[in-house]
Design a protein around this motif. Structure first.
Motif, PDB file in Angstrom:
ATOM      1  N   LYS A   3       1.000  -1.501   0.205  1.00 45.00           N
ATOM      2  CA  LYS A   3       0.088  -0.395   0.466  1.00 45.00           C
ATOM      3  C   LYS A   3       0.861   1.129  -0.212  1.00 45.00           C
ATOM      4  N   ARG A   6       2.290   1.675  -3.362  1.00 47.26           N
ATOM      5  CA  ARG A   6       1.084   2.615  -4.154  1.00 47.26           C
ATOM      6  C   ARG A   6       0.582   3.688  -4.275  1.00 47.26           C
ATOM      7  N   LYS A   7       0.243   4.461  -3.142  1.00 43.13           N
ATOM      8  CA  LYS A   7       0.143   5.210  -2.556  1.00 43.13           C
ATOM      9  C   LYS A   7       1.279   6.526  -3.068  1.00 43.13           C
ATOM     10  N   ARG A  10       1.076   7.143  -6.599  1.00 42.07           N
ATOM     11  CA  ARG A  10      -0.570   7.672  -6.717  1.00 42.07           C
ATOM     12  C   ARG A  10       0.477   9.309  -6.405  1.00 42.07           C
ATOM     13  N   GLU A  11       0.712   9.718  -5.753  1.00 44.82           N
ATOM     14  CA  GLU A  11       0.927  10.970  -5.036  1.00 44.82           C
ATOM     15  C   GLU A  11       2.053  11.340  -5.667  1.00 44.82           C
ATOM     16  N   ILE A  13       2.707  10.846  -9.188  1.00 43.84           N
ATOM     17  CA  ILE A  13       2.086  10.965 -10.465  1.00 43.84           C
ATOM     18  C   ILE A  13       0.481  12.073 -10.166  1.00 43.84           C
ATOM     19  N   ILE A  14       0.025  12.278  -9.031  1.00 43.27           N
ATOM     20  CA  ILE A  14      -0.499  13.423  -8.719  1.00 43.27           C
ATOM     21  C   ILE A  14       0.006  15.300  -8.980  1.00 43.27           C
ATOM     22  N   GLY A  47       4.669  11.698  -1.606  1.00 42.05           N
ATOM     23  CA  GLY A  47       5.033  11.063  -1.681  1.00 42.05           C
ATOM     24  C   GLY A  47       6.175  10.455  -2.095  1.00 42.05           C
TER      25      GLY A  47
END
Length: 83
Positions: A3, A6-7, A10-11, A13-14, A47
């Protein structure tokens, strides 16, 4: 993938997307670019730190597993000597 990986990804990329949006808004002469870039850098940083935390946890987990294996081997050797 756990997790934290992935988190973190994701952060990141955002965060990158928000910084790119900030550059686009800057070209359009909108004052919202400052907010977009600020939030993007903060999200990217969180991230990145999450990924670093994942690596530290993985190293710590491997060290704990090694310590348990060594203790288990010592217990087996001690029990064999007593019998």
């Amino acid at each position: 993938m756990n997790k934290y990986l992935r988190k973190g990804l994701r952060e990141i990329i955002i965060g990158v997307a928000l910084v790119i949006l900030g550059y686009y808004l800057m070209e359009q002469h909108s004052n919202w670019y400052k907010l977009a870039m600020l939030v993007g850098v903060i999200v990217f940083s969180i991230g990145f730190l999450t990924l670093i935390y994942r690596m530290i946890r993985k190293v710590d987990r491997n060290a704990i597993i090694e310590m348990r294996e060594e203790a288990h081997k010592k217990d087996k050797e001690g029990n064999a000597e007593q019998n």
